[in-house]
Every structure is written in C-alpha cells, then in structure tokens.
Design a protein around this motif. Structure first.
Motif, PDB file in Angstrom:
ATOM      1  N   SER A 158       0.846  -1.194   0.000  1.00  9.88           N
ATOM      2  CA  SER A 158       0.000   0.000   0.000  1.00  9.88           C
ATOM      3  C   SER A 158       0.878   1.238   0.000  1.00  9.88           C
ATOM      4  O   SER A 158       2.054   1.192   0.380  1.00  9.88           O
ATOM      5  CB  SER A 158      -0.902   0.024   1.237  1.00  9.88           C
ATOM      6  N   GLU A 159       0.296   2.354  -0.425  1.00 12.28           N
ATOM      7  CA  GLU A 159       1.027   3.611  -0.404  1.00 12.28           C
ATOM      8  C   GLU A 159       1.249   4.088   1.030  1.00 12.28           C
ATOM      9  O   GLU A 159       2.225   4.788   1.310  1.00 12.28           O
ATOM     10  CB  GLU A 159       0.280   4.657  -1.235  1.00 12.28           C
ATOM     11  N   GLU A 160       0.366   3.674   1.931  1.00 14.93           N
ATOM     12  CA  GLU A 160       0.556   4.012   3.344  1.00 14.93           C
ATOM     13  C   GLU A 160       1.813   3.351   3.890  1.00 14.93           C
ATOM     14  O   GLU A 160       2.576   3.969   4.643  1.00 14.93           O
ATOM     15  CB  GLU A 160      -0.675   3.584   4.159  1.00 14.93           C
ATOM     16  N   ARG A 161       2.045   2.095   3.494  1.00 16.05           N
ATOM     17  CA  ARG A 161       3.241   1.400   3.966  1.00 16.05           C
ATOM     18  C   ARG A 161       4.498   2.025   3.358  1.00 16.05           C
ATOM     19  O   ARG A 161       5.537   2.120   4.024  1.00 16.05           O
ATOM     20  CB  ARG A 161       3.170  -0.086   3.600  1.00 16.05           C
ATOM     21  N   ILE A 162       4.404   2.469   2.118  1.00 12.34           N
ATOM     22  CA  ILE A 162       5.536   3.160   1.496  1.00 12.34           C
ATOM     23  C   ILE A 162       5.891   4.408   2.295  1.00 12.34           C
ATOM     24  O   ILE A 162       7.067   4.690   2.550  1.00 12.34           O
ATOM     25  CB  ILE A 162       5.203   3.520   0.033  1.00 12.34           C
ATOM     26  N   ALA A 163       4.884   5.166   2.720  1.00 13.90           N
ATOM     27  CA  ALA A 163       5.133   6.379   3.501  1.00 13.90           C
ATOM     28  C   ALA A 163       5.830   6.047   4.811  1.00 13.90           C
ATOM     29  O   ALA A 163       6.752   6.761   5.246  1.00 13.90           O
ATOM     30  CB  ALA A 163       3.817   7.106   3.767  1.00 13.90           C
ATOM     31  N   PHE A 177       1.695  -2.677  -4.497  1.00 10.52           N
ATOM     32  CA  PHE A 177       0.893  -1.563  -4.000  1.00 10.52           C
ATOM     33  C   PHE A 177       0.044  -0.915  -5.087  1.00 10.52           C
ATOM     34  O   PHE A 177      -1.028  -0.368  -4.805  1.00 10.52           O
ATOM     35  CB  PHE A 177       1.798  -0.510  -3.351  1.00 10.52           C
ATOM     36  N   ALA A 178       0.498  -0.963  -6.335  1.00 16.87           N
ATOM     37  CA  ALA A 178      -0.275  -0.343  -7.421  1.00 16.87           C
ATOM     38  C   ALA A 178      -1.643  -0.995  -7.582  1.00 16.87           C
ATOM     39  O   ALA A 178      -2.604  -0.346  -8.004  1.00 16.87           O
ATOM     40  CB  ALA A 178       0.501  -0.428  -8.729  1.00 16.87           C
ATOM     41  N   TYR A 179      -1.726  -2.289  -7.235  1.00 20.44           N
ATOM     42  CA  TYR A 179      -2.983  -3.015  -7.376  1.00 20.44           C
ATOM     43  C   TYR A 179      -3.926  -2.785  -6.192  1.00 20.44           C
ATOM     44  O   TYR A 179      -5.050  -3.291  -6.194  1.00 20.44           O
ATOM     45  CB  TYR A 179      -2.710  -4.516  -7.524  1.00 20.44           C
ATOM     46  N   HIS A 180      -3.463  -2.047  -5.198  1.00 25.74           N
ATOM     47  CA  HIS A 180      -4.273  -1.773  -4.016  1.00 25.74           C
ATOM     48  C   HIS A 180      -4.269  -0.273  -3.743  1.00 25.74           C
ATOM     49  O   HIS A 180      -3.759   0.186  -2.722  1.00 25.74           O
ATOM     50  CB  HIS A 180      -3.722  -2.526  -2.803  1.00 25.74           C
ATOM     51  N   PRO A 181      -4.824   0.512  -4.655  1.00 22.62           N
ATOM     52  CA  PRO A 181      -4.783   1.962  -4.488  1.00 22.62           C
ATOM     53  C   PRO A 181      -5.588   2.423  -3.284  1.00 22.62           C
ATOM     54  O   PRO A 181      -6.574   1.791  -2.899  1.00 22.62           O
ATOM     55  CB  PRO A 181      -5.393   2.482  -5.798  1.00 22.62           C
ATOM     56  N   ALA A 274       2.196  10.414  -9.314  1.00 19.60           N
ATOM     57  CA  ALA A 274       1.867   9.701 -10.543  1.00 19.60           C
ATOM     58  C   ALA A 274       1.106   8.426 -10.193  1.00 19.60           C
ATOM     59  O   ALA A 274       1.323   7.825  -9.143  1.00 19.60           O
ATOM     60  CB  ALA A 274       3.154   9.356 -11.290  1.00 19.60           C
ATOM     61  N   ASN A 275       0.201   8.023 -11.071  1.00 28.24           N
ATOM     62  CA  ASN A 275      -0.554   6.800 -10.841  1.00 28.24           C
ATOM     63  C   ASN A 275       0.318   5.599 -11.195  1.00 28.24           C
ATOM     64  O   ASN A 275       0.704   5.440 -12.357  1.00 28.24           O
ATOM     65  CB  ASN A 275      -1.825   6.805 -11.694  1.00 28.24           C
ATOM     66  N   PRO A 276       0.621   4.727 -10.232  1.00 24.64           N
ATOM     67  CA  PRO A 276       1.513   3.595 -10.518  1.00 24.64           C
ATOM     68  C   PRO A 276       0.908   2.562 -11.448  1.00 24.64           C
ATOM     69  O   PRO A 276       1.614   1.673 -11.936  1.00 24.64           O
ATOM     70  CB  PRO A 276       1.781   3.004  -9.128  1.00 24.64           C
ATOM     71  N   LEU A 277      -0.403   2.666 -11.723  1.00 25.20           N
ATOM     72  CA  LEU A 277      -1.025   1.726 -12.647  1.00 25.20           C
ATOM     73  C   LEU A 277      -0.678   2.028 -14.098  1.00 25.20           C
ATOM     74  O   LEU A 277      -0.762   1.149 -14.958  1.00 25.20           O
ATOM     75  CB  LEU A 277      -2.553   1.756 -12.484  1.00 25.20           C
ATOM     76  N   LEU A 278      -0.299   3.270 -14.392  1.00 27.60           N
ATOM     77  CA  LEU A 278      -0.058   3.667 -15.781  1.00 27.60           C
ATOM     78  C   LEU A 278       0.988   2.794 -16.473  1.00 27.60           C
ATOM     79  O   LEU A 278       0.702   2.188 -17.521  1.00 27.60           O
ATOM     80  CB  LEU A 278       0.320   5.140 -15.859  1.00 27.60           C
TER      81      LEU A 278
END
Length: 389
Positions: A158-163, A177-181, A274-278
């Motif tokens: 998740s992006e929270e874990r990245i932070a 994490f991109a698959y769990h926005p 940026a959206n990591p899904l792109l």
C-alpha cells in the motif's frame, strides 16, 4: 559421461522499483528456478541486442546468489553505472566474499545486500544499499544508516506502507501496491467515473472525434495530458499543438485511441503523485500486442489484444467490478471474455502476460526467448510512456 543437461532459456519476472513519487527508477530480475544459476541465467537475458538501451534509464538489480563464484570478467559486458549486484546477506559474513565484493566495488560495481547482514558485514563488502522485505517489520535503524543507499523496501502492499518506510530511511520501493490503491487515488466521484466510462465507450465503438472532444472538454486533466503528450519530445514536432483537432491529425485515429486509453491512467491522484497503474497497463497492452503479432494474428486482432491488456486494470483504476465496467462498454466478445474470466484466445494470452508459465507458453507455441523479447519491448514502451505523459 553423459552430456550436461542444458537449462531452458530463462523466464524472468521483472519487477519495477519506484521512488517516493511513484516514478520507476530500477528493475529487479528474478529468474525462474529451472534456469539453473540465477546470475548466469540473467547474463543470458542481458546478451539480447540493445537490451540496456531498451531499458534505459532504469538501473538493473541482478541476482548473485553465489557471490563467492563471481568473477569480474563475467561483468565485462555490463555497464557498471546501470548495474546493482544483489547478494544475500548471509554470504556477507564470509571473509573471502567480503574481499571479492570490495574489489568489485573498487572497480565501479555497486553492491546491494538482500536482507540485513550481521554486524559490519555489509560495510566490509563495500555494499552501498540494502534490499529488505519491509512488508511487516522494519530493519534496525543502524542497518540503514551504515550504507549511503538508496535502500529498497520490498513487499510494499500500500502507499501508506511506502510512507512509513520512507520515514524509516528507504527511498526505493517495490511490491504490489499499485494493485491496491488508496481511496483518494481511484477513479474519483461517481460523476468522474461516469465520464470516464462514457469516453471509454466512445473509444470502443470508434466514435466521431467531435463526440470525443465534447467529453474531453469536460475533463480538463485528461485534455491537458493529451496535449502534453503530443507536444512532448516523443513526437518532435516543429510547432506546438494547441487543440484536440490538431492532436487527432498528428496522432491519427488508431494511435489516438491507444493513447487515450492509457491517458485514463495518467489522471493525477489526490496526493499529486503519478498513478503507478499507468506503466503497468502500458506493459500489459504492449506485451499483449507483441505476442498477438507473434502468433500471426491480423492487425484487428492485435488491436483487440492491446485493448484487453490496457483495460485489464480498469477495475483497479475505477474501483469498480469489472462486470460493471464491461457492461458499460461496447467491446468485442473476445475482449469481454478475456476481461471477465480470462477465457478464449485473448484470455489465454492475458493470463500468460499476468503470470509467466513455462508449460502454458509451450502449449501456446510461444518460445521462452520470444516471451522475453516481448517483455523487453513492452517494458521499453512503458518506460517511454511514463516519461512522456
């Protein structure tokens, strides 16, 4: 004495490594277990002509499971500035390994330790960085400050874990994490989602450009990204493009559809990242198209393969069930079957793109080398897309 068994051409999982802005900075190479020695198998992949140009400017993190066997001559064809040698933490306690890796570091090669080595072992190996599975727990602070980095946190869900990991000292991140926005990074409110679905529907039925323009004018962000794209270095135009009509003339209908399908993923998230899904959608779309071409499919079927690949992540982008998305679009039946249950020829191809499988590749008549070349072409395109949008 019987002849030694020859390992098959290696399958490799390339995993993108991102910085804190969700921008790709590196790729990890994880080769299939049946490939034999992981480093030798990776060298086989890197003998592909122009491979480093294709993956530029990404740094490449290569597995070296047995650093005691590594010789500098094996690295002669690799650009040291683009390579990180990934060695297991457990090997760093060996004095001979420490001397060997320190010598390679003096020659300009960079070492990244996979895991946390005991004491000062990583420093003795002249390692610059650590690669740590930080999905659940963080390493001791001293383990990170002992090397200059950049340190790579894997297992990011998740992006929270990245932070959290960024605060701990990591600056590179890898995971699913991109698959769990997060809630703020999806398709936005209901009105925004309806507009996106309407635009997708127009694209799917090859609508008149004037219809597309009406919807684009309602979505300033998407219009901005389209004009930014056609005015980028990728098109090297002599004069700037200011209108949607000009953009159509420059790109052409077919390319316009493709870029708009990808540009849907380029919408800014609430946090401005940026959206990591792109790039992931770009990889799937391009790889589907390349494999379809290799199968001898005609241009229309290749286009359908591209659409199936790029649309396969729409449920993540829009935070909607794929059944609802498909119901709102006028897609070819083969694309629908692929998106909903991975069935039919396109579904089989999409499954191979999502998850490599040697037996399934053989059954589909796709060689492992052809699969790698499709991967390479797809990642090259995704890297260029990310830099130009």
């Amino acid at each position: 004495m019987s002849a030694p068994e020859i390992s098959p051409f290696p399958l490799v999982e390339l995993q993108a490594v991102s910085n804190a802005h969700n921008e790709w900075v590196a790729l990890t190479f994880d080769v299939s277990p049946d490939a034999g020695d992981a480093f030798q198998a990776t060298l086989t992949l890197l003998k592909t002509p122009d491979v480093f140009a294709a993956l530029a400017p990404m740094e490449c993190i290569l597995p070296v499971p047995n650093p005691q066997l590594l010789e500098q001559s094996q690295l002669a064809t690799l650009p040291a500035s683009r390579i990180l040698l990934r060695v297991p933490a457990g090997a760093c306690a060996d004095v001979a390994v420490q001397k060997k890796l320190a010598g390679l570091a003096e020659a300009g090669y960079r070492i990244i330790v996979d895991g946390v080595a005991d004491g000062s072992a990583a420093t003795m190996c002249s390692a610059r960085a650590l690669m740590v599975d930080a999905a659940l727990t963080l390493p001791p602070v001293l383990a990170l400050v002992a090397q200059p980095g950049p340190h790579l946190a894997t297992g990011m869900g998740s992006e929270e874990r990245i932070a959290e990991c960024a605060k701990a000292g990591f600056s590179w991140f890898a995971g699913d994490f991109a698959y769990h926005p997060s809630a703020g990074s999806t398709g936005g409110d209901g009105t925004s989602r309806k507009r996106l679905l309407a635009l997708l529907g127009l694209l799917a039925r090859d609508a008149d450009s004037r219809e597309l323009e009406v919807l684009l004018k309602q979505d300033p962000a998407l219009s901005y990204h389209l004009l930014k794209l056609v005015n980028s270095a990728a098109f090297a135009l002599s004069s700037p493009i200011h209108s949607f009509g000009q953009a159509i003339n420059v790109l052409g209908r077919r390319q316009l559809q493709r870029w708009l399908q990808l540009l849907l993923y380029a919408r800014q998230q609430d946090d401005g990242l940026a959206n990591p899904l792109l790039p992931l959608a770009a990889v799937r779309a391009s790889m589907m198209e390349v494999l379809a071409k290799g199968q001898g499919w005609d241009r229309d079927r290749q286009d359908m393969a591209f659409v199936a690949g790029v649309f396969s992540l729409l449920d993540k982008l829009l935070a909607m069930p794929m059944t609802e998305i498909v119901a709102a679009l006028s897609l070819d039946l083969d694309v629908v079957m692929a998106l909903l249950d991975r069935s039919g020829p396109l579904g089989g191809l999409l499954t191979l793109v999502e998850r490599q499988d040697g037996a399934a590749l053989e059954q589909a008549g796709i060689t492992r080398q052809a699969y790698w070349e499709a991967q390479l072409q797809a990642y090259h395109w995704a890297i260029q897309v990310s830099r130009n949008i």
